[in-house]
Motif scaffolding. Structure first.
Motif, short mmCIF file in Angstrom:
data_model
loop_
_atom_site.label_atom_id
_atom_site.label_comp_id
_atom_site.label_asym_id
_atom_site.label_seq_id
_atom_site.Cartn_x
_atom_site.Cartn_y
_atom_site.Cartn_z
N TYR A 94 -24.67 14.64 17.55
CA TYR A 94 -24.60 13.58 16.54
C TYR A 94 -25.47 12.44 17.06
CZ TYR A 94 -21.29 11.04 19.58
OH TYR A 94 -20.71 10.37 20.63
N ALA A 95 -25.83 11.53 16.17
CA ALA A 95 -26.69 10.41 16.56
C ALA A 95 -25.84 9.16 16.74
CB ALA A 95 -27.77 10.17 15.50
N CYS A 96 -25.98 8.54 17.91
CA CYS A 96 -25.14 7.36 18.22
C CYS A 96 -25.39 6.21 17.25
CB CYS A 96 -25.42 6.88 19.66
SG CYS A 96 -24.84 8.04 20.92
N ASP A 97 -26.56 6.20 16.59
CA ASP A 97 -26.86 5.11 15.66
C ASP A 97 -26.54 5.49 14.21
OD1 ASP A 97 -28.87 7.02 15.54
OD2 ASP A 97 -30.39 5.58 14.90
N GLN A 98 -25.94 6.70 14.02
CA GLN A 98 -25.60 7.15 12.66
C GLN A 98 -24.15 7.63 12.64
OE1 GLN A 98 -28.65 9.87 10.97
NE2 GLN A 98 -29.90 9.30 12.74
N PRO A 99 -23.17 6.74 12.43
CA PRO A 99 -21.75 7.10 12.51
C PRO A 99 -21.37 8.27 11.59
CG PRO A 99 -22.02 4.72 12.36
CD PRO A 99 -23.37 5.31 12.15
N GLN A 100 -22.09 8.40 10.45
CA GLN A 100 -21.74 9.49 9.53
C GLN A 100 -21.98 10.87 10.16
OE1 GLN A 100 -24.30 7.45 9.23
NE2 GLN A 100 -26.15 8.51 8.49
N THR A 101 -22.91 10.97 11.11
CA THR A 101 -23.15 12.27 11.77
C THR A 101 -22.01 12.62 12.73
OG1 THR A 101 -24.45 11.26 13.56
CG2 THR A 101 -25.67 11.99 11.59
N LEU A 102 -21.35 11.59 13.25
CA LEU A 102 -20.17 11.84 14.08
C LEU A 102 -19.02 12.34 13.21
CD1 LEU A 102 -18.56 11.67 16.74
CD2 LEU A 102 -18.15 9.25 16.25
N ASP A 103 -18.84 11.73 12.05
CA ASP A 103 -17.79 12.17 11.13
C ASP A 103 -18.00 13.62 10.71
OD1 ASP A 103 -16.71 9.64 11.25
OD2 ASP A 103 -17.71 8.94 9.43
N ARG A 104 -19.25 14.02 10.57
CA ARG A 104 -19.56 15.38 10.12
C ARG A 104 -19.13 16.46 11.13
NH1 ARG A 104 -21.90 18.23 6.04
NH2 ARG A 104 -23.68 18.89 7.31
N LEU A 105 -18.95 16.06 12.39
CA LEU A 105 -18.49 17.02 13.38
C LEU A 105 -17.12 17.57 12.99
CD1 LEU A 105 -19.47 15.43 16.81
CD2 LEU A 105 -20.74 17.11 15.47
N SER A 106 -16.19 16.66 12.63
CA SER A 106 -14.82 17.08 12.32
C SER A 106 -14.65 17.53 10.88
CB SER A 106 -13.83 15.96 12.63
OG SER A 106 -14.21 14.77 12.00
N THR A 107 -15.57 17.12 9.98
CA THR A 107 -15.42 17.52 8.58
C THR A 107 -16.23 18.77 8.24
OG1 THR A 107 -17.24 16.07 7.89
CG2 THR A 107 -14.98 15.16 7.81
N PHE A 108 -17.28 19.07 9.03
CA PHE A 108 -18.12 20.22 8.71
C PHE A 108 -18.35 21.16 9.90
CE2 PHE A 108 -22.30 22.29 8.59
CZ PHE A 108 -22.13 23.10 7.49
N TRP A 109 -18.94 20.66 10.98
CA TRP A 109 -19.42 21.55 12.04
C TRP A 109 -18.29 22.29 12.78
CZ3 TRP A 109 -24.00 23.48 12.15
CH2 TRP A 109 -25.06 22.77 11.58
N LEU A 110 -17.28 21.56 13.22
CA LEU A 110 -16.20 22.22 13.96
C LEU A 110 -15.38 23.16 13.07
CD1 LEU A 110 -15.32 19.14 16.15
CD2 LEU A 110 -15.99 21.38 17.05
N PRO A 111 -15.05 22.77 11.82
CA PRO A 111 -14.39 23.75 10.92
C PRO A 111 -15.27 24.98 10.65
CG PRO A 111 -14.07 21.52 10.09
CD PRO A 111 -15.06 21.42 11.22
N THR A 112 -16.59 24.77 10.57
CA THR A 112 -17.50 25.90 10.34
C THR A 112 -17.44 26.88 11.51
OG1 THR A 112 -19.00 24.60 8.97
CG2 THR A 112 -19.92 26.58 10.01
N LEU A 113 -17.41 26.36 12.74
CA LEU A 113 -17.31 27.24 13.90
C LEU A 113 -16.03 28.07 13.85
CD1 LEU A 113 -18.55 24.97 16.85
CD2 LEU A 113 -19.78 26.80 15.72
N ARG A 114 -14.94 27.47 13.44
CA ARG A 114 -13.68 28.21 13.32
C ARG A 114 -13.76 29.26 12.22
NH1 ARG A 114 -8.69 23.85 14.16
NH2 ARG A 114 -9.12 23.43 16.37
N GLN A 115 -14.40 28.88 11.10
CA GLN A 115 -14.54 29.82 9.99
C GLN A 115 -15.38 31.03 10.40
OE1 GLN A 115 -16.16 27.96 6.49
NE2 GLN A 115 -16.20 29.85 5.33
N LEU A 116 -16.40 30.79 11.22
CA LEU A 116 -17.26 31.86 11.71
C LEU A 116 -16.63 32.63 12.87
CD1 LEU A 116 -20.70 29.99 11.68
CD2 LEU A 116 -19.94 31.74 10.07
N GLU A 117 -15.44 32.18 13.31
CA GLU A 117 -14.72 32.78 14.45
C GLU A 117 -15.57 32.75 15.72
OE1 GLU A 117 -13.33 36.64 13.30
OE2 GLU A 117 -11.84 35.83 11.91
N VAL A 118 -16.24 31.61 15.91
CA VAL A 118 -17.02 31.38 17.14
C VAL A 118 -16.07 30.80 18.17
CG1 VAL A 118 -18.95 30.13 18.17
CG2 VAL A 118 -19.14 31.02 15.84
#
Length: 647
Positions: A94-118
């Motif tokens: 995520y980018a330290c100067d873009q807070p929305q990219t940090l939020d996307r970790l818990s709303t998109f990227w981490l759930p996606t990893l679980r969905q893909l069974e990674v």
């Protein structure tokens, strides 16, 4: 234990680590990778980098790293998903100067990893640290703590700056370390304690290093341990320092004899809490453990070479070792291992092998749940019969230190036993067939000394009962009864070699129910036919259960006819309710010991034998005729030669 030296061995035997970098567009993925590899901040970065390889000497563990960049274009989502599935570790940016990219970790990227069974370690990386607003300085711990609570797969969080060269090498070091020295198998983050399997393996290592068996590691034993694991001795001052640290935090961790097991475990928990997982992993791997904290495959003998009609038994050497172990852990001397004593016996194995099917409840236990010596040895006999490698593995876990291959032996082929008309096995496997409600389960329960019950509980899966049977002359033999549910017979016989492992087949029927008798005889014919077709014929016994009830009309005539037609013994009458077993278990052993007898013959089998006899007789006549012709021809030639000579 104060100085763990990594880099001396390849951790876990890995040849490389594949790290996939993912995150939103513009978070600095490509700049992070290029700066790590080239050690320079790139001026122009392509949208997607090719796979980037860091050489094996980049980090102390000397395992090469391949870094995979991922596209941020929506049309490439499928390819990104495939790369994530192949990852050994994932770096999410995520980018330290873009807070929305940090939020996307818990709303998109981490759930996606679980969905893909990674299911691999995740390193969260805040890039562009140099661009963060100085007025919004918040500690990384404050920011990431809620996310890490929700997503336990996150191994580490770190902030970096490619432009300023701040903590760039550390990103991939932590990712590699999470793969080579994973936290998951060792430590429960939620309870902040060592995981049970880790505790059990460290306990075994402690016992192996406690040479004088006094329950503590002396200074000399600690030093030997250090040399074995880290190839370097501990200085006297270092030993004093280690014990002081333990004693300050945990007084019972040290006594006048040295470092106790409690102290040994405390030290490893301390190493892990301080991020020094490589120390504990080095110890585990030096003692032969893999990433699942089980003995590595190379320490367990490869599967024993044997034919389907050969079985595996414990040798006398292994049995004597197990007798000694039984006596050692029978703390109250009552001649039985109670559940807590059995748990202590297997406390150096990953789990107790007797706590799961098919071993759980397969042997006789007393009113307190205790296993007698015969019951204990029976369990091991069953485990060795079904899974010899697992049996040998557990012998190692509980302290067998000799040549593990000397603990088992492969028996003679059953076909050869039939030719020799004698079996020399000590463990016999008996398949128990019969229709529903015939009394199969009651037979198994009575074999284990369990009281009779009128409650009917249908058996839906194969079930085992194992026990020792005393023979005349003080000889002990072990029988393994395997109950085959009626519905499972078809599946069993679909395998050509299914009867190869069977020493005796028993067919149980309800002696008061004619339909039960008919179905039992049908099963007998099915099994006998399968044996004739495959060459794996087995001795068979018929058991007339529920002898306390009145027999159905014509029972004697029917049973006499079947016995005579198929060439088997008359049914053995038993009553589990009255405890009258008519020596059925000794009769099972007798049938197994004389495998050429009690083999049923079907009508089809008789016809086949008559056909073969006819063919053989015809071939014999043809052979005799040919021989007569050849002899006659030879005589004629001699006669003709003499005639020509005389003329």
């Amino acid at each position: 234990m104060a100085r763990a030296q990594t880099g001396t061995v390849n951790p876990g035997g890995r040849t490389g680590v594949r790290i996939v970098v993912a995150g939103d567009r513009g978070t600095g993925k490509s700049s992070l990778i290029v700066t790590a590899a080239a050690e320079n901040f790139p001026v122009n970065v392509p949208p997607l980098l090719p796979p980037t390889r860091l050489p094996e000497d980049f980090y102390p563990d000397r395992v090469p790293i391949t870094i995979i960049d991922t596209s941020s274009r929506p049309e490439d989502n499928g390819r990104v998903a495939e790369e994530l599935r192949r990852a050994d570790a994932v770096v999410l940016t995520y980018a330290c100067d873009q807070p929305q990219t940090l939020d996307r970790l818990s709303t998109f990227w981490l759930p996606t990893l679980r969905q893909l069974e990674v299911r691999v370690p995740v390193i969260v990386v805040g890039c562009k640290l140099d661009l963060r607003d100085e007025n919004q300085q918040v500690s990384l711990e404050q920011v990431m703590s809620p996310i890490m609570q929700q997503f336990r797969e996150i191994e580490t969080c770190i902030e970096c700056s490619a432009l300023r060269h701040i903590q760039i090498p550390e990103v991939f070091y932590y990712a590699q370390k999470a793969v080579l020295h994973p936290t998951g198998p060792l430590f429960d983050q939620e309870s902040q304690t060592l995981k049970p399997r880790c505790v059990r393996s460290l306990k075994r290592i402690f016992i192996l290093c406690d040479h004088d068996r006094d329950g503590a590691l002396s200074d000399a034993e600690l030093n030997d341990f250090q040399v074995k694991c880290f190839n370097a001795p501990l200085q006297p001052s270092e030993i004093v320092g280690v014990k002081r640290v333990v004693q300050e935090k945990l007084p019972e961790g040290v006594n006048d004899r040295g470092l106790t097991l409690t102290g040994f475990l405390f030290l490893h928990a301390l190493f892990i809490e301080k991020g020094r997982l490589e120390t504990t992993w080095t110890v585990l791997r030096k003692f032969g453990y893999n990433n699942d904290i089980k003995l590595a495959d190379e320490l367990i003998p490869s599967p024993l070479r044997r034919t389907p009609d050969q079985s595996v038994e414990l040798t006398n050497e292994a049995i004597e070792f197990l007798r000694g172990i039984f006596d050692l852990f029978d703390n109250d001397g009552d001649g039985a291992l109670r559940p807590r004593e059995l748990e202590e016996l297997f406390s150096t194995a990953p789990e107790s092998p007797f706590s799961e099917a098919p071993y759980k409840d397969a042997a006789e236990r007393n009113a307190f749940g205790g296993l007698s010596l015969d019951g204990f040895l029976s369990q091991w006999a069953l485990m060795t019969l079904l899974d010899p490698a697992f049996s040998m593995e557990n012998l190692i876990y509980i302290g067998y230190s000799g040549d593990i291959s000397s603990t088992v032996r492969v028996t003679r082929k059953r076909r050869l036993d039939r030719k020799k008309q004698q079996s020399d096995r000590n463990v016999y496997q008996c398949f128990v067939f019969g229709p529903k409600k015939a009394g199969k389960s009651a037979l198994l329960d009575s074999f284990l000394g369990r009281p009779f019950s009128d409650t009917y509980n249908p058996t839906t899966e194969e079930r085992y009962a194992v026990n020792v049977v005393d023979q005349p002359g003080g000889i002990k033999k072990t029988i393994v009864l395997k109950e085959i549910p009626e519905d499972g017979v078809k599946k069993l016989l679909s395998n050509k070699e299914s009867l190869a492992a069977c020493d005796v087949a028993v067919f149980v029927h309800d002696s008061s129910d004619e339909s039960s008798w008919k179905r039992a005889t049908e099963l007998l014919v099915e099994v006998a036919s399968h044996g004739e077709d495959t060459g794996f014929e087995v001795p068979c016994l018929i058991v007339a259960a529920k002898d306390d009830l009145d027999s159905f009309p014509l029972a004697i005539q029917h049973s006499t006819r079947v016995s005579q037609d198929m060439g088997v013994e008359a049914p053995v009458s038993i009553s589990t309710k009255l405890g009258d077993f008519n020596n059925v278990f000794r009769k099972i052993i007798s049938a197994a010991e004389h495998p050429h007898l009690s083999i049923p013959e079907t009508e089809a089998g008789r016809s086949r034998k008559q056909y073969h006899r006819l063919i053989n007789r015809s071939l014999m006549f043809v052979s005799v005729g040919a021989a007569v012709t050849i002899v006659g021809l030879a005589a004629y030639r001699v006669y003709a030669a003499r005639k020509n000579t005389s003329s």
